[in-house]
Design a protein around this motif. Sequence first.
Motif, PDB file in Angstrom:
ATOM      1  N   LEU A  11      -6.257  23.219  13.428  1.00  0.00           N
ATOM      2  CA  LEU A  11      -6.578  22.192  12.448  1.00  0.00           C
ATOM      3  C   LEU A  11      -7.350  22.845  11.312  1.00  0.00           C
ATOM      4  O   LEU A  11      -8.352  23.517  11.559  1.00  0.00           O
ATOM      5  CB  LEU A  11      -7.412  21.087  13.086  1.00  0.00           C
ATOM      6  N   SER A  12      -6.864  22.653  10.091  1.00  0.00           N
ATOM      7  CA  SER A  12      -7.551  23.190   8.919  1.00  0.00           C
ATOM      8  C   SER A  12      -7.999  22.032   8.045  1.00  0.00           C
ATOM      9  O   SER A  12      -7.213  21.121   7.766  1.00  0.00           O
ATOM     10  CB  SER A  12      -6.627  24.116   8.127  1.00  0.00           C
ATOM     11  N   VAL A  13      -9.255  22.099   7.628  1.00  0.00           N
ATOM     12  CA  VAL A  13      -9.862  21.024   6.838  1.00  0.00           C
ATOM     13  C   VAL A  13     -10.671  21.652   5.714  1.00  0.00           C
ATOM     14  O   VAL A  13     -11.327  22.681   5.915  1.00  0.00           O
ATOM     15  CB  VAL A  13     -10.788  20.176   7.737  1.00  0.00           C
ATOM     16  N   PHE A  14     -10.626  21.030   4.538  1.00  0.00           N
ATOM     17  CA  PHE A  14     -11.439  21.535   3.431  1.00  0.00           C
ATOM     18  C   PHE A  14     -12.910  21.183   3.639  1.00  0.00           C
ATOM     19  O   PHE A  14     -13.251  20.137   4.198  1.00  0.00           O
ATOM     20  CB  PHE A  14     -10.953  20.966   2.098  1.00  0.00           C
ATOM     21  N   ALA A  77     -17.185  18.114   6.632  1.00  0.00           N
ATOM     22  CA  ALA A  77     -17.069  19.424   7.287  1.00  0.00           C
ATOM     23  C   ALA A  77     -17.874  20.490   6.549  1.00  0.00           C
ATOM     24  O   ALA A  77     -17.955  20.488   5.312  1.00  0.00           O
ATOM     25  CB  ALA A  77     -15.608  19.835   7.343  1.00  0.00           C
ATOM     26  N   GLN A  78     -18.440  21.397   7.335  1.00  0.00           N
ATOM     27  CA  GLN A  78     -19.165  22.545   6.788  1.00  0.00           C
ATOM     28  C   GLN A  78     -18.497  23.827   7.275  1.00  0.00           C
ATOM     29  O   GLN A  78     -17.858  23.834   8.340  1.00  0.00           O
ATOM     30  CB  GLN A  78     -20.628  22.510   7.255  1.00  0.00           C
ATOM     31  N   GLU A  79     -18.655  24.901   6.517  1.00  0.00           N
ATOM     32  CA  GLU A  79     -17.986  26.151   6.876  1.00  0.00           C
ATOM     33  C   GLU A  79     -18.385  26.633   8.263  1.00  0.00           C
ATOM     34  O   GLU A  79     -17.558  27.183   8.996  1.00  0.00           O
ATOM     35  CB  GLU A  79     -18.283  27.233   5.833  1.00  0.00           C
ATOM     36  N   GLU A  80     -19.629  26.396   8.637  1.00  0.00           N
ATOM     37  CA  GLU A  80     -20.102  26.852   9.955  1.00  0.00           C
ATOM     38  C   GLU A  80     -19.508  26.054  11.110  1.00  0.00           C
ATOM     39  O   GLU A  80     -19.763  26.376  12.276  1.00  0.00           O
ATOM     40  CB  GLU A  80     -21.627  26.811  10.018  1.00  0.00           C
ATOM     41  N   PHE A 100     -10.680  21.015  31.486  1.00  0.00           N
ATOM     42  CA  PHE A 100     -10.653  21.258  30.043  1.00  0.00           C
ATOM     43  C   PHE A 100      -9.270  21.012  29.458  1.00  0.00           C
ATOM     44  O   PHE A 100      -8.247  21.202  30.121  1.00  0.00           O
ATOM     45  CB  PHE A 100     -11.031  22.714  29.740  1.00  0.00           C
ATOM     46  N   GLY A 101      -9.260  20.639  28.177  1.00  0.00           N
ATOM     47  CA  GLY A 101      -8.031  20.660  27.416  1.00  0.00           C
ATOM     48  C   GLY A 101      -7.740  22.080  26.958  1.00  0.00           C
ATOM     49  O   GLY A 101      -8.503  23.007  27.237  1.00  0.00           O
ATOM     50  N   THR A 102      -6.639  22.235  26.232  1.00  0.00           N
ATOM     51  CA  THR A 102      -6.229  23.567  25.800  1.00  0.00           C
ATOM     52  C   THR A 102      -6.962  24.031  24.548  1.00  0.00           C
ATOM     53  O   THR A 102      -6.834  25.188  24.159  1.00  0.00           O
ATOM     54  CB  THR A 102      -4.725  23.612  25.532  1.00  0.00           C
ATOM     55  N   GLY A 103      -7.733  23.145  23.939  1.00  0.00           N
ATOM     56  CA  GLY A 103      -8.562  23.543  22.814  1.00  0.00           C
ATOM     57  C   GLY A 103      -7.902  23.347  21.455  1.00  0.00           C
ATOM     58  O   GLY A 103      -6.674  23.356  21.334  1.00  0.00           O
ATOM     59  N   THR A 104      -8.726  23.157  20.450  1.00  0.00           N
ATOM     60  CA  THR A 104      -8.287  23.073  19.051  1.00  0.00           C
ATOM     61  C   THR A 104      -9.102  24.057  18.234  1.00  0.00           C
ATOM     62  O   THR A 104     -10.339  24.029  18.283  1.00  0.00           O
ATOM     63  CB  THR A 104      -8.493  21.657  18.471  1.00  0.00           C
ATOM     64  N   ARG A 105      -8.405  24.924  17.524  1.00  0.00           N
ATOM     65  CA  ARG A 105      -9.115  25.860  16.635  1.00  0.00           C
ATOM     66  C   ARG A 105      -9.275  25.198  15.279  1.00  0.00           C
ATOM     67  O   ARG A 105      -8.280  24.927  14.582  1.00  0.00           O
ATOM     68  CB  ARG A 105      -8.364  27.182  16.502  1.00  0.00           C
ATOM     69  N   LEU A 106     -10.512  24.942  14.916  1.00  0.00           N
ATOM     70  CA  LEU A 106     -10.821  24.294  13.640  1.00  0.00           C
ATOM     71  C   LEU A 106     -11.211  25.348  12.617  1.00  0.00           C
ATOM     72  O   LEU A 106     -12.087  26.186  12.876  1.00  0.00           O
ATOM     73  CB  LEU A 106     -11.975  23.301  13.829  1.00  0.00           C
ATOM     74  N   THR A 107     -10.548  25.311  11.486  1.00  0.00           N
ATOM     75  CA  THR A 107     -10.869  26.219  10.385  1.00  0.00           C
ATOM     76  C   THR A 107     -11.268  25.390   9.189  1.00  0.00           C
ATOM     77  O   THR A 107     -10.514  24.492   8.768  1.00  0.00           O
ATOM     78  CB  THR A 107      -9.664  27.105  10.029  1.00  0.00           C
ATOM     79  N   ILE A 108     -12.434  25.672   8.648  1.00  0.00           N
ATOM     80  CA  ILE A 108     -12.906  24.968   7.453  1.00  0.00           C
ATOM     81  C   ILE A 108     -12.603  25.846   6.243  1.00  0.00           C
ATOM     82  O   ILE A 108     -13.052  27.000   6.166  1.00  0.00           O
ATOM     83  CB  ILE A 108     -14.402  24.658   7.539  1.00  0.00           C
ATOM     84  N   ILE A 109     -11.854  25.286   5.324  1.00  0.00           N
ATOM     85  CA  ILE A 109     -11.450  26.026   4.126  1.00  0.00           C
ATOM     86  C   ILE A 109     -12.505  25.822   3.040  1.00  0.00           C
ATOM     87  O   ILE A 109     -12.824  24.698   2.684  1.00  0.00           O
ATOM     88  CB  ILE A 109     -10.082  25.524   3.632  1.00  0.00           C
ATOM     89  N   PRO A 110     -13.060  26.920   2.508  1.00  0.00           N
ATOM     90  CA  PRO A 110     -14.144  26.787   1.521  1.00  0.00           C
ATOM     91  C   PRO A 110     -13.683  26.096   0.235  1.00  0.00           C
ATOM     92  O   PRO A 110     -12.515  26.160  -0.125  1.00  0.00           O
ATOM     93  CB  PRO A 110     -14.555  28.230   1.224  1.00  0.00           C
TER      94      PRO A 110
END
Lengths: 110, 112
Positions: A11-14, A77-80, A100-110
């Motif tokens: 998941l990518s979010v600004f 969302a914050q970059e950290e 546990f679930g399989t996980g979601t990798r969250l990336t915050i776009i600057p």
Amino acid sequence: AQRVTQPEKLLSVFKGAPVELKCNYSYSGSPELFWYVQYSRQRLQLLLRHISRESIKGFTADLNKGETSFHLKKPFAQEEDSAMYYCALSGGFGNEKLTFGTGTRLTIIP
Amino acid sequence: DAGVTQSPTHLIKTRGQHVTLRCSPISGHKSVSWYQQVLGQGPQFIFQYYEKEERGRGNFPDRFSARQFPNYSSELNVNALLLGDSALYLCASSRTPQGTTYFGPGTRLLVL
């Protein structure tokens, strides 16, 4: 059987945008739900658990028993916040193991 | 407090060998659990020990065994290693089985 489903692997979010990480579960009794987070090069750590009803680092999660969901939300969302997020379920006393679930990798776009 | 500690950090074994992984819980924690995390998956429960007694066991073959010592440290043993045992093995501790669970950094096992 107990099962946790996280439908989004990535998941990518600004920065500044709202974040929602989805989690659905399957359990026949009354489960306890958790969100764990793993930041880069750090160990897995508890972010929040539903019984505490706390807001940690701006994140909240509401247990919806009707929809069997425990989505994680943050309004801005914050970059950290970039990290791997795992939803987990415990069956409570006598069945404390975490599923546990399989996980979601969250990336915050600057 | 150093938190949960595990040793070794990395390990390479060949098929058929045996491996022992070690875990020291946070001081005052009497419950220790073991999880296996295969690449791309969430951690999967293997064992839980409390006050030196097995409290729970996951869906793993009998090649996997564990024990907890009087000082609450724990060992995970895996016999007759298979390629599929390659994973990150996580140890976690809590004051009681219902308490907040704290994870160690893991031992990365590679079976060739």
